[in-house]
Design a protein around this motif. Structure first.
Motif, PDB file in Angstrom:
ATOM      1  N   GLY A  54       0.809  -1.217   0.000  1.00  0.00           N
ATOM      2  CA  GLY A  54       0.000   0.000   0.000  1.00  0.00           C
ATOM      3  C   GLY A  54       0.839   1.262   0.000  1.00  0.00           C
ATOM      4  O   GLY A  54       0.684   2.125  -0.880  1.00  0.00           O
ATOM      5  N   PRO A  55       1.739   1.421   0.976  1.00  0.00           N
ATOM      6  CA  PRO A  55       2.588   2.611   1.001  1.00  0.00           C
ATOM      7  C   PRO A  55       3.460   2.753  -0.249  1.00  0.00           C
ATOM      8  O   PRO A  55       3.662   3.859  -0.743  1.00  0.00           O
ATOM      9  N   LYS A  56       3.971   1.636  -0.750  1.00  0.00           N
ATOM     10  CA  LYS A  56       4.820   1.697  -1.943  1.00  0.00           C
ATOM     11  C   LYS A  56       4.031   2.210  -3.147  1.00  0.00           C
ATOM     12  O   LYS A  56       4.502   3.086  -3.894  1.00  0.00           O
ATOM     13  N   ALA A  57       2.817   1.674  -3.327  1.00  0.00           N
ATOM     14  CA  ALA A  57       1.986   2.127  -4.444  1.00  0.00           C
ATOM     15  C   ALA A  57       1.627   3.599  -4.295  1.00  0.00           C
ATOM     16  O   ALA A  57       1.624   4.351  -5.279  1.00  0.00           O
ATOM     17  N   ALA A  58       1.339   4.023  -3.064  1.00  0.00           N
ATOM     18  CA  ALA A  58       0.982   5.419  -2.832  1.00  0.00           C
ATOM     19  C   ALA A  58       2.151   6.334  -3.165  1.00  0.00           C
ATOM     20  O   ALA A  58       1.980   7.374  -3.824  1.00  0.00           O
ATOM     21  N   LEU A  59       3.344   5.965  -2.718  1.00  0.00           N
ATOM     22  CA  LEU A  59       4.515   6.795  -2.982  1.00  0.00           C
ATOM     23  C   LEU A  59       4.817   6.840  -4.473  1.00  0.00           C
ATOM     24  O   LEU A  59       5.152   7.898  -5.027  1.00  0.00           O
ATOM     25  N   GLU A  60       4.688   5.709  -5.146  1.00  0.00           N
ATOM     26  CA  GLU A  60       4.930   5.679  -6.587  1.00  0.00           C
ATOM     27  C   GLU A  60       3.997   6.642  -7.318  1.00  0.00           C
ATOM     28  O   GLU A  60       4.415   7.394  -8.195  1.00  0.00           O
ATOM     29  N   GLN A  61       2.720   6.638  -6.939  1.00  0.00           N
ATOM     30  CA  GLN A  61       1.751   7.502  -7.606  1.00  0.00           C
ATOM     31  C   GLN A  61       2.013   8.976  -7.305  1.00  0.00           C
ATOM     32  O   GLN A  61       1.919   9.839  -8.187  1.00  0.00           O
ATOM     33  N   LEU A  62       2.365   9.274  -6.064  1.00  0.00           N
ATOM     34  CA  LEU A  62       2.641  10.660  -5.700  1.00  0.00           C
ATOM     35  C   LEU A  62       3.891  11.176  -6.410  1.00  0.00           C
ATOM     36  O   LEU A  62       3.924  12.311  -6.883  1.00  0.00           O
ATOM     37  N   GLN A 343       0.969  14.943   2.063  1.00  0.00           N
ATOM     38  CA  GLN A 343       0.947  14.153   3.291  1.00  0.00           C
ATOM     39  C   GLN A 343      -0.436  13.567   3.540  1.00  0.00           C
ATOM     40  O   GLN A 343      -0.567  12.405   3.946  1.00  0.00           O
ATOM     41  N   ALA A 344      -1.480  14.354   3.311  1.00  0.00           N
ATOM     42  CA  ALA A 344      -2.838  13.871   3.542  1.00  0.00           C
ATOM     43  C   ALA A 344      -3.152  12.666   2.664  1.00  0.00           C
ATOM     44  O   ALA A 344      -3.752  11.676   3.116  1.00  0.00           O
ATOM     45  N   GLN A 345      -2.717  12.734   1.403  1.00  0.00           N
ATOM     46  CA  GLN A 345      -2.963  11.614   0.497  1.00  0.00           C
ATOM     47  C   GLN A 345      -2.183  10.369   0.926  1.00  0.00           C
ATOM     48  O   GLN A 345      -2.717   9.252   0.923  1.00  0.00           O
ATOM     49  N   TYR A 346      -0.927  10.582   1.279  1.00  0.00           N
ATOM     50  CA  TYR A 346      -0.088   9.442   1.652  1.00  0.00           C
ATOM     51  C   TYR A 346      -0.567   8.799   2.949  1.00  0.00           C
ATOM     52  O   TYR A 346      -0.671   7.572   3.047  1.00  0.00           O
ATOM     53  N   ILE A 347      -0.890   9.601   3.949  1.00  0.00           N
ATOM     54  CA  ILE A 347      -1.347   9.079   5.232  1.00  0.00           C
ATOM     55  C   ILE A 347      -2.654   8.317   5.068  1.00  0.00           C
ATOM     56  O   ILE A 347      -2.869   7.269   5.693  1.00  0.00           O
ATOM     57  N   ALA A 348      -3.543   8.831   4.217  1.00  0.00           N
ATOM     58  CA  ALA A 348      -4.805   8.135   3.969  1.00  0.00           C
ATOM     59  C   ALA A 348      -4.560   6.758   3.373  1.00  0.00           C
ATOM     60  O   ALA A 348      -5.227   5.778   3.721  1.00  0.00           O
ATOM     61  N   LYS A 349      -3.588   6.684   2.481  1.00  0.00           N
ATOM     62  CA  LYS A 349      -3.265   5.385   1.868  1.00  0.00           C
ATOM     63  C   LYS A 349      -2.651   4.452   2.901  1.00  0.00           C
ATOM     64  O   LYS A 349      -2.952   3.245   2.920  1.00  0.00           O
ATOM     65  N   LEU A 350      -1.818   4.982   3.791  1.00  0.00           N
ATOM     66  CA  LEU A 350      -1.261   4.156   4.862  1.00  0.00           C
ATOM     67  C   LEU A 350      -2.361   3.620   5.756  1.00  0.00           C
ATOM     68  O   LEU A 350      -2.316   2.477   6.220  1.00  0.00           O
ATOM     69  N   GLU A 352      -5.371   2.871   4.968  1.00  0.00           N
ATOM     70  CA  GLU A 352      -6.047   1.753   4.303  1.00  0.00           C
ATOM     71  C   GLU A 352      -5.291   0.450   4.531  1.00  0.00           C
ATOM     72  O   GLU A 352      -5.884  -0.626   4.586  1.00  0.00           O
ATOM     73  N   ALA A 353      -3.975   0.554   4.684  1.00  0.00           N
ATOM     74  CA  ALA A 353      -3.148  -0.633   4.910  1.00  0.00           C
ATOM     75  C   ALA A 353      -3.060  -0.985   6.396  1.00  0.00           C
ATOM     76  O   ALA A 353      -2.361  -1.918   6.770  1.00  0.00           O
ATOM     77  N   GLY A 354      -3.746  -0.224   7.260  1.00  0.00           N
ATOM     78  CA  GLY A 354      -3.761  -0.526   8.686  1.00  0.00           C
ATOM     79  C   GLY A 354      -2.723   0.204   9.502  1.00  0.00           C
ATOM     80  O   GLY A 354      -2.494  -0.143  10.658  1.00  0.00           O
ATOM     81  N   SER A 355      -2.086   1.216   8.943  1.00  0.00           N
ATOM     82  CA  SER A 355      -1.039   1.933   9.663  1.00  0.00           C
ATOM     83  C   SER A 355      -1.630   2.969  10.603  1.00  0.00           C
ATOM     84  O   SER A 355      -2.679   3.547  10.339  1.00  0.00           O
ATOM     85  N   GLY A 356      -0.912   3.218  11.710  1.00  0.00           N
ATOM     86  CA  GLY A 356      -1.283   4.271  12.640  1.00  0.00           C
ATOM     87  C   GLY A 356      -0.432   5.506  12.460  1.00  0.00           C
ATOM     88  O   GLY A 356      -0.271   6.279  13.399  1.00  0.00           O
ATOM     89  N   SER A 357       0.097   5.723  11.278  1.00  0.00           N
ATOM     90  CA  SER A 357       0.987   6.857  11.050  1.00  0.00           C
ATOM     91  C   SER A 357       0.225   8.174  11.051  1.00  0.00           C
ATOM     92  O   SER A 357      -0.948   8.239  10.666  1.00  0.00           O
ATOM     93  N   LEU A 358       0.927   9.225  11.462  1.00  0.00           N
ATOM     94  CA  LEU A 358       0.365  10.561  11.547  1.00  0.00           C
ATOM     95  C   LEU A 358       1.125  11.491  10.614  1.00  0.00           C
ATOM     96  O   LEU A 358       2.306  11.287  10.352  1.00  0.00           O
ATOM     97  N   PRO A 359       0.478  12.561  10.147  1.00  0.00           N
ATOM     98  CA  PRO A 359       1.194  13.549   9.350  1.00  0.00           C
ATOM     99  C   PRO A 359       2.043  14.438  10.254  1.00  0.00           C
ATOM    100  O   PRO A 359       1.670  14.728  11.386  1.00  0.00           O
ATOM    101  N   THR A 360       3.169  14.873   9.746  1.00  0.00           N
ATOM    102  CA  THR A 360       4.018  15.787  10.517  1.00  0.00           C
ATOM    103  C   THR A 360       3.639  17.244  10.291  1.00  0.00           C
ATOM    104  O   THR A 360       3.951  18.097  11.123  1.00  0.00           O
ATOM    105  N   SER A 361       2.988  17.534   9.175  1.00  0.00           N
ATOM    106  CA  SER A 361       2.602  18.911   8.883  1.00  0.00           C
ATOM    107  C   SER A 361       1.422  19.327   9.745  1.00  0.00           C
ATOM    108  O   SER A 361       0.398  18.626   9.794  1.00  0.00           O
ATOM    109  N   PRO A 362       1.509  20.486  10.416  1.00  0.00           N
ATOM    110  CA  PRO A 362       0.380  20.948  11.214  1.00  0.00           C
ATOM    111  C   PRO A 362      -0.766  21.467  10.361  1.00  0.00           C
ATOM    112  O   PRO A 362      -1.849  21.758  10.888  1.00  0.00           O
TER     113      PRO A 362
END
Length: 433
Positions: A54-62, A343-350, A352-362
């Motif tokens: 999931g994260p790999k596909a998201a990064l590739e698209q971005l 960041q919003a797009q990438y975090i949303a994709k994470l 979907e894969a079950g990640s608890g990651s947060l964006p660093t941008s306020p």
């Protein structure tokens, strides 16, 4: 257990769809010459260790979409362990990749000390992409000589997780002091509930979570980093004080912790047989879907009020090679990846894969995030210091010494001086190798 993944709707605010365009791939390198020498290449090279689908596909698209607003990007994805082994070679090459994925902490700082990382301080000032990031993230991304050398784009938090319904059933509240925490553990144990769970069987590194936090609460983040960098000794009285508090916790752990991994350790919490789990937010995906909204957390309570607050927040992002042929292009790509929209797009994709990651941008809109996630963001934004976790603040080799030392200690805490001496001996071998 096979928990279903966290849903995007429940966990994070929905983000715009990722733009899909063809992605270029080629060998490492971005033209001839280094450090600005030779002809500047218009193509940016990104070397990536992101391997989860999931994260790999998201990064590739971005990254591919960046061609519409910036320069074309050549993205090379390699297995994480291969990336780790070759990272030094990538950075010291005469034609290095321009930008590399990795994480903040000791590895980035060590390469910065060798002069191998690009100074990206301008991204942290004025209108730079990271100018509004927290002071803790700024400190984490700054080298010993005061240069910004990292661009953080996602992180997650560690804390003591519990189920609100279980605490309500038992008539208890999250403690606010260390003495209150110990008293709560005593009360739960007296009622036949295992106060703590953990999984150190095939994931022995989980024992380092409590070591890290106790060291942060007793000695502070500065001492913790120095210890993990080999500048202090595991035989120090400061470390003995950490182990003294850790020993107090041993009777409260579920006796099956040595048989479980980090995922299996949630089972007694699911069944209300254990009350609390010090773990990263990634563990939320291990709970059944109908229990995730019941999860809450509190930070490990303060032990010494004079010690600055600190939280474990493993942080991922990017650094650039000092010898990049295209430093401006490298910084432009990192600015794009750090922007709130991306960041919003990438975090949303994470998510979907079950990640608890947060964006660093306020500036990422968090209004639709789950309450527990918003609380995690508040925790990390309010702390004075961020640390990474034992291996990220040291090395995988030193983590192995911690796994052995803490496993022995948890099995038999009667000879702490001897165990710390053995740990220091093993650590010295790592630092001298």
């Amino acid at each position: 257990m096979n928990p279903s993944p966290l849903s995007r709707r429940r966990f994070l605010l929905g983000a715009a769809s990722l733009t899909s365009v063809p992605l270029l791939t080629s060998c490492v390198g971005s033209g001839s010459g280094g450090g600005g020498g030779g002809e500047v290449s218009s193509t940016i090279t990104l070397q990536s260790s992101v391997q989860d689908a999931g994260p790999k596909a998201a990064l590739e698209q971005l990254v591919a979409a960046y061609a519409g607003v910036g320069a074309p990007v050549t993205m090379n994805s390699v297995a994480t362990e291969q990336f780790r082994a070759q990272l030094s070679t990538y950075l010291s090459s005469a034609t290095p990749p321009d930008v590399l994925t990795w994480y903040a902490g000791s590895v980035a700082n060590s390469y910065a000390a060798e002069g191998l990382l690009l100074d990206v301080s301008d991204l942290w000032t004025g209108d730079g992409a990271c100018a509004g990031f927290s002071d803790a993230l700024r400190s984490l991304s700054t080298s010993a000589d005061g240069q910004a050398i990292f661009v953080p784009t996602s992180y997650y938090w560690w804390s003591i997780f519990y189920k609100r319904s279980a605490f309500e059933k038992w008539g208890i509240e999250p403690p606010t002091t260390w003495d209150g925490f110990i008293a709560l553990c005593d009360e739960l144990k007296g009622r036949g509930v295992h106060p703590l769970t953990n999984g150190i069987g095939t994931t022995p590194w989980m024992a380092s979570g409590w070591f890290d936090y106790l060291n942060l609460r007793i000695n502070g983040a500065q001492y913790h980093r120095a210890l993990l960098a080999g500048e202090r000794s595991f035989t120090d009285p400061e470390v003995a004080a950490v182990m003294e508090q850790y020993a107090r916790l041993i009777p409260y752990f579920h006796p099956n912790q040595t048989s479980w991994d980090s995922q299996q350790a949630v089972t007694p919490m699911v069944n209300d047989e254990a009350a609390m789990y010090l773990v990263g937010a990634f563990a939320m995906q291990y709970f059944p879907a109908d229990q995730r909204d019941d999860l809450d957390f509190f930070s490990v309570p303060t032990i010494d009020p004079s010690v600055p607050s600190a939280e474990e927040a493993p942080t991922d992002g990017y650094f650039a090679a000092a010898a990049s042929d295209n430093p401006d292009g490298a910084k432009a790509l990192m600015s794009y990846l750090a922007s709130p929209e991306v960041q919003a797009q990438y975090i949303a994709k994470l998510a979907e894969a079950g990640s608890g990651s947060l964006p660093t941008s306020p500036d990422v809109d968090t209004s639709g995030f789950a309450p527990v996630v918003q609380k995690g963001i508040e925790l990390l934004n309010s702390t004075q210091e961020l640390t990474q976790f034992f291996n990220r603040d040291s090395s995988d080799a030193l983590q192995t010494t911690a796994d052995a030392a803490l496993t022995r200690f948890l099995a038999d805490p009667t000879d702490v001086p001897g165990q710390l001496q053995a740990w220091q001996t093993a650590a010295q071998q790592v630092f001298s190798s």
